[in-house]
Design a protein around this motif. Structure first.
Motif, PDB file in Angstrom:
ATOM      1  N   GLU A   1       0.830  -1.206   0.000  1.00 22.58           N
ATOM      2  CA  GLU A   1       0.000   0.000   0.000  1.00 22.58           C
ATOM      3  C   GLU A   1       0.869   1.262   0.000  1.00 22.58           C
ATOM      4  OE1 GLU A   1      -2.913   0.264   3.134  1.00 22.58           O
ATOM      5  OE2 GLU A   1      -4.158   1.592   1.906  1.00 22.58           O
TER       6      GLU A   1
ATOM      7  N   VAL B   1       1.869   1.900  -3.454  1.00 23.18           N
ATOM      8  CA  VAL B   1       0.727   2.526  -4.149  1.00 23.18           C
ATOM      9  C   VAL B   1       0.692   4.016  -3.825  1.00 23.18           C
ATOM     10  CG1 VAL B   1      -1.797   2.644  -4.289  1.00 23.18           C
ATOM     11  CG2 VAL B   1      -0.643   0.410  -4.257  1.00 23.18           C
ATOM     12  N   ARG B   2       0.794   4.337  -2.527  1.00 19.49           N
ATOM     13  CA  ARG B   2       0.748   5.749  -2.126  1.00 19.49           C
ATOM     14  C   ARG B   2       1.842   6.551  -2.815  1.00 19.49           C
ATOM     15  NH1 ARG B   2      -0.707   4.320   3.178  1.00 19.49           N
ATOM     16  NH2 ARG B   2      -2.930   4.738   3.333  1.00 19.49           N
TER      17      ARG B   2
ATOM     18  N   ALA C   1       1.225   5.801  -7.235  1.00 21.63           N
ATOM     19  CA  ALA C   1      -0.044   5.827  -7.966  1.00 21.63           C
ATOM     20  C   ALA C   1      -0.387   7.211  -8.538  1.00 21.63           C
ATOM     21  CB  ALA C   1      -1.175   5.292  -7.098  1.00 21.63           C
ATOM     22  N   PRO C   2      -0.112   8.312  -7.809  1.00 19.24           N
ATOM     23  CA  PRO C   2      -0.448   9.609  -8.414  1.00 19.24           C
ATOM     24  C   PRO C   2       0.292   9.832  -9.730  1.00 19.24           C
ATOM     25  CG  PRO C   2      -0.060   9.880  -6.061  1.00 19.24           C
ATOM     26  CD  PRO C   2       0.350   8.468  -6.401  1.00 19.24           C
ATOM     27  N   ARG C   3       1.557   9.433  -9.789  1.00 20.40           N
ATOM     28  CA  ARG C   3       2.333   9.604 -11.030  1.00 20.40           C
ATOM     29  C   ARG C   3       1.809   8.675 -12.116  1.00 20.40           C
ATOM     30  NH1 ARG C   3       6.948  12.589  -9.704  1.00 20.40           N
ATOM     31  NH2 ARG C   3       7.515  12.441 -11.886  1.00 20.40           N
TER      32      ARG C   3
ATOM     33  N   LEU D   1      -1.193   7.499 -12.422  1.00 20.75           N
ATOM     34  CA  LEU D   1      -2.492   7.974 -12.910  1.00 20.75           C
ATOM     35  C   LEU D   1      -2.293   9.109 -13.905  1.00 20.75           C
ATOM     36  CD1 LEU D   1      -5.570   7.765 -12.818  1.00 20.75           C
ATOM     37  CD2 LEU D   1      -5.574   9.408 -10.939  1.00 20.75           C
ATOM     38  N   ARG D   2      -1.400  10.025 -13.571  1.00 13.85           N
ATOM     39  CA  ARG D   2      -1.132  11.139 -14.492  1.00 13.85           C
ATOM     40  C   ARG D   2      -0.591  10.627 -15.831  1.00 13.85           C
ATOM     41  NH1 ARG D   2       3.277  15.540 -12.853  1.00 13.85           N
ATOM     42  NH2 ARG D   2       4.569  13.677 -12.925  1.00 13.85           N
TER      43      ARG D   2
ATOM     44  N   GLU E   1      -8.007   5.541 -14.734  1.00 21.14           N
ATOM     45  CA  GLU E   1      -8.157   4.885 -13.429  1.00 21.14           C
ATOM     46  C   GLU E   1      -8.156   3.368 -13.584  1.00 21.14           C
ATOM     47  OE1 GLU E   1     -11.634   6.686 -11.679  1.00 21.14           O
ATOM     48  OE2 GLU E   1     -10.581   8.604 -11.395  1.00 21.14           O
ATOM     49  N   ASP E   2      -8.777   2.886 -14.662  1.00 22.06           N
ATOM     50  CA  ASP E   2      -8.748   1.441 -14.929  1.00 22.06           C
ATOM     51  C   ASP E   2      -7.327   0.970 -15.232  1.00 22.06           C
ATOM     52  OD1 ASP E   2     -11.437   1.314 -14.526  1.00 22.06           O
ATOM     53  OD2 ASP E   2     -11.986   1.251 -16.648  1.00 22.06           O
TER      54      ASP E   2
ATOM     55  N   LEU F   1      -4.549   2.338 -14.194  1.00 26.52           N
ATOM     56  CA  LEU F   1      -3.832   2.363 -12.916  1.00 26.52           C
ATOM     57  C   LEU F   1      -4.118   1.096 -12.119  1.00 26.52           C
ATOM     58  CD1 LEU F   1      -2.415   4.216 -10.566  1.00 26.52           C
ATOM     59  CD2 LEU F   1      -4.767   4.431  -9.783  1.00 26.52           C
ATOM     60  N   GLN F   2      -5.402   0.767 -12.007  1.00 27.22           N
ATOM     61  CA  GLN F   2      -5.791  -0.402 -11.220  1.00 27.22           C
ATOM     62  C   GLN F   2      -5.203  -1.689 -11.809  1.00 27.22           C
ATOM     63  OE1 GLN F   2      -9.083  -0.541  -9.046  1.00 27.22           O
ATOM     64  NE2 GLN F   2      -9.583  -2.688  -9.259  1.00 27.22           N
TER      65      GLN F   2
ATOM     66  N   PHE G   1      -1.307  -1.903 -11.205  1.00 26.90           N
ATOM     67  CA  PHE G   1      -0.884  -2.287  -9.853  1.00 26.90           C
ATOM     68  C   PHE G   1      -1.305  -3.716  -9.517  1.00 26.90           C
ATOM     69  CE2 PHE G   1       0.193   2.149  -9.079  1.00 26.90           C
ATOM     70  CZ  PHE G   1       1.300   2.028  -8.266  1.00 26.90           C
ATOM     71  N   LEU G   2      -2.453  -4.154 -10.024  1.00 29.24           N
ATOM     72  CA  LEU G   2      -2.859  -5.542  -9.764  1.00 29.24           C
ATOM     73  C   LEU G   2      -1.894  -6.517 -10.435  1.00 29.24           C
ATOM     74  CD1 LEU G   2      -6.766  -5.514 -10.026  1.00 29.24           C
ATOM     75  CD2 LEU G   2      -5.332  -5.476  -7.977  1.00 29.24           C
TER      76      LEU G   2
ATOM     77  N   TYR H   1       1.244  -6.588  -8.461  1.00 34.84           N
ATOM     78  CA  TYR H   1       1.073  -7.351  -7.219  1.00 34.84           C
ATOM     79  C   TYR H   1       1.116  -8.855  -7.506  1.00 34.84           C
ATOM     80  CZ  TYR H   1      -0.585  -8.844  -2.685  1.00 34.84           C
ATOM     81  OH  TYR H   1      -0.674  -9.445  -1.456  1.00 34.84           O
TER      82      TYR H   1
ATOM     83  N   PRO I   1       2.402  15.527  -9.455  1.00 29.78           N
ATOM     84  CA  PRO I   1       1.104  14.986  -9.902  1.00 29.78           C
ATOM     85  C   PRO I   1       0.008  15.329  -8.898  1.00 29.78           C
ATOM     86  CG  PRO I   1       2.477  13.245  -8.987  1.00 29.78           C
ATOM     87  CD  PRO I   1       3.327  14.491  -9.023  1.00 29.78           C
ATOM     88  N   PRO I   2      -1.244  15.481  -9.367  1.00 25.31           N
ATOM     89  CA  PRO I   2      -2.343  15.723  -8.423  1.00 25.31           C
ATOM     90  C   PRO I   2      -2.498  14.535  -7.474  1.00 25.31           C
ATOM     91  CG  PRO I   2      -3.063  16.024 -10.707  1.00 25.31           C
ATOM     92  CD  PRO I   2      -1.705  15.424 -10.761  1.00 25.31           C
TER      93      PRO I   2
ATOM     94  N   LEU J   1      -4.004  11.396  -5.514  1.00 18.17           N
ATOM     95  CA  LEU J   1      -4.862  10.306  -5.982  1.00 18.17           C
ATOM     96  C   LEU J   1      -6.209  10.403  -5.268  1.00 18.17           C
ATOM     97  CD1 LEU J   1      -4.460   7.699  -7.772  1.00 18.17           C
ATOM     98  CD2 LEU J   1      -4.272   6.475  -5.616  1.00 18.17           C
TER      99      LEU J   1
ATOM    100  N   ARG K   1     -10.554   1.531  -4.091  1.00 20.61           N
ATOM    101  CA  ARG K   1     -10.976   0.517  -5.059  1.00 20.61           C
ATOM    102  C   ARG K   1      -9.783  -0.390  -5.387  1.00 20.61           C
ATOM    103  NH1 ARG K   1     -12.424   0.247 -11.214  1.00 20.61           N
ATOM    104  NH2 ARG K   1     -10.961   1.931 -11.560  1.00 20.61           N
ATOM    105  N   LEU K   2      -8.619   0.226  -5.569  1.00 12.97           N
ATOM    106  CA  LEU K   2      -7.414  -0.541  -5.897  1.00 12.97           C
ATOM    107  C   LEU K   2      -7.037  -1.482  -4.750  1.00 12.97           C
ATOM    108  CD1 LEU K   2      -4.849  -1.296  -7.407  1.00 12.97           C
ATOM    109  CD2 LEU K   2      -3.847   0.887  -6.739  1.00 12.97           C
ATOM    110  N   MET K   3      -7.033  -0.962  -3.523  1.00 13.71           N
ATOM    111  CA  MET K   3      -6.599  -1.812  -2.400  1.00 13.71           C
ATOM    112  C   MET K   3      -7.596  -2.952  -2.135  1.00 13.71           C
ATOM    113  SD  MET K   3      -3.600  -0.903  -1.808  1.00 13.71           S
ATOM    114  CE  MET K   3      -3.292  -2.119  -0.526  1.00 13.71           C
TER     115      MET K   3
ATOM    116  N   ILE L   1      -7.208 -10.360  -4.774  1.00 15.38           N
ATOM    117  CA  ILE L   1      -6.156 -11.160  -5.423  1.00 15.38           C
ATOM    118  C   ILE L   1      -5.354 -11.915  -4.376  1.00 15.38           C
ATOM    119  CG2 ILE L   1      -3.931 -10.974  -6.586  1.00 15.38           C
ATOM    120  CD1 ILE L   1      -4.977  -9.246  -8.536  1.00 15.38           C
TER     121      ILE L   1
END
Lengths: 206, 79
Positions: A31, A34-35, A38-40, A42-43, A56-57, A59-60, A63-64, A67, B55-56, B58, B65-67, B73
């Motif tokens: 996590e 991710v923190r 993830a912002p980078r 997503l951009r 957003e999809d 990004l998800q 990361f999945l 993982y 970046p803005p 998140l 949703r991701l976690m 998984i």
């Protein structure tokens, strides 16, 4: 936490240790990755696919995948470079599903050498970042980069925004090193030309 | 060095991947050619303004949703 730095707050733990902890099942360590990134990501995804919902999809999914494949992560590159590569692939796949294989080719050469020659060369404000409020600047730069053709946009984003090396960018995009260098120069020159009217000394802030 | 040659060396100059002698040629050219000096400066600023952008944040919903998906998984892998 299996980290070797148990007393450190998560935010200060080096990336490699977080990855090692995440690999043996420490969800808090993942996590934190991710923190951190993830912002980078997503951009980056927004810059490739062009809208937030798809990004957003991306990004998800990225990361999945990371993982699920953490076991296979060799540590030859940083985790960050790895997740960037996964996200770029995801984003391109999504674009190709939407627009077709041919339209999303990174091999396309759009313009000729003539375009390299700069048209408007004027003096800019000494510090363009002082000219605009933060949000305004963010919007202006996002709109400007979005107007580049995908092959240039992507190379600029990876090299100059995400900070990947020429070699890492070439590998992520399946391009040769000379191709990365020539696209990067074209991207920089095109952006410079587009930003000229906002940043030149006489310009009135929008 | 002429303007065209400067343009060819520009990318490596911005990435600081040039030899001392090429750098010197660029600088000598820029002393004579104000247009190329401006080009170099404005290219450098172009890279800098993008480099400096954070970046803005998140959106919390995206993080959650991701976690949640990661947790699913993880349960699947454990099974």
């Amino acid at each position: 936490m299996t980290s070797q730095s148990p007393s450190l707050p998560l935010t200060l733990i080096p990336e490699a240790e977080l990855v090692a902890s995440a690999r043996v099942g420490d969800l808090r360590a993942f996590e934190e990755l991710v923190r951190r990134y993830a912002p980078r990501i997503l951009r980056l995804a927004i810059r490739v696919v062009g809208n937030e919902a798809d990004a957003e999809d991306v990004l998800q999914e990225a990361f999945l995948k990371a993982y699920a494949k953490l076991e296979q992560f060799q540590g030859h590159s940083s985790f960050y470079t790895w997740i960037v590569r996964i996200a770029v692939n995801e984003a391109l796949m999504r674009l190709r599903r939407r627009h077709g294989e041919r339209e999303v080719s990174l091999d396309q050469e759009i313009d000729t050498g003539e375009d390299l020659l700069p048209r408007e060369v004027e003096d800019w404000h000494p510090d363009p970042e002082q000219q605009f409020a933060r949000q305004e600047m963010h919007d202006l730069l996002s709109r400007t980069i979005a107007s580049l053709a995908l092959p240039y946009r992507l190379v600029f984003q990876l090299r100059d925004v995400e900070g990947l090396s020429t070699e890492e960018t070439a590998e992520a995009l399946g391009l040769s090193i000379p191709a990365v260098k020539s696209r990067l120069l074209r991207a920089r020159l095109q952006l410079r030309e587009k930003l000229n009217r906002f940043f030149r000394r006489e310009a009135n802030p929008a | 060095m002429n303007c065209r040659q400067l343009l060819d060396a520009l990318g490596d100059y911005l990435d600081q991947e040039i030899t001392v002698s090429v750098r010197r040629e660029i600088e000598q050219h820029c002393h004579r050619c104000h247009k190329c000096w401006l080009l170099l400066e404005t290219c450098r600023k172009t890279v800098a303004v993008y480099e400096h952008q954070e970046p803005p944040e998140l959106p919390a919903a995206v993080h959650d949703r991701l976690m949640k998906a990661v947790l699913r998984i993880r349960r699947d892998i454990a099974r």
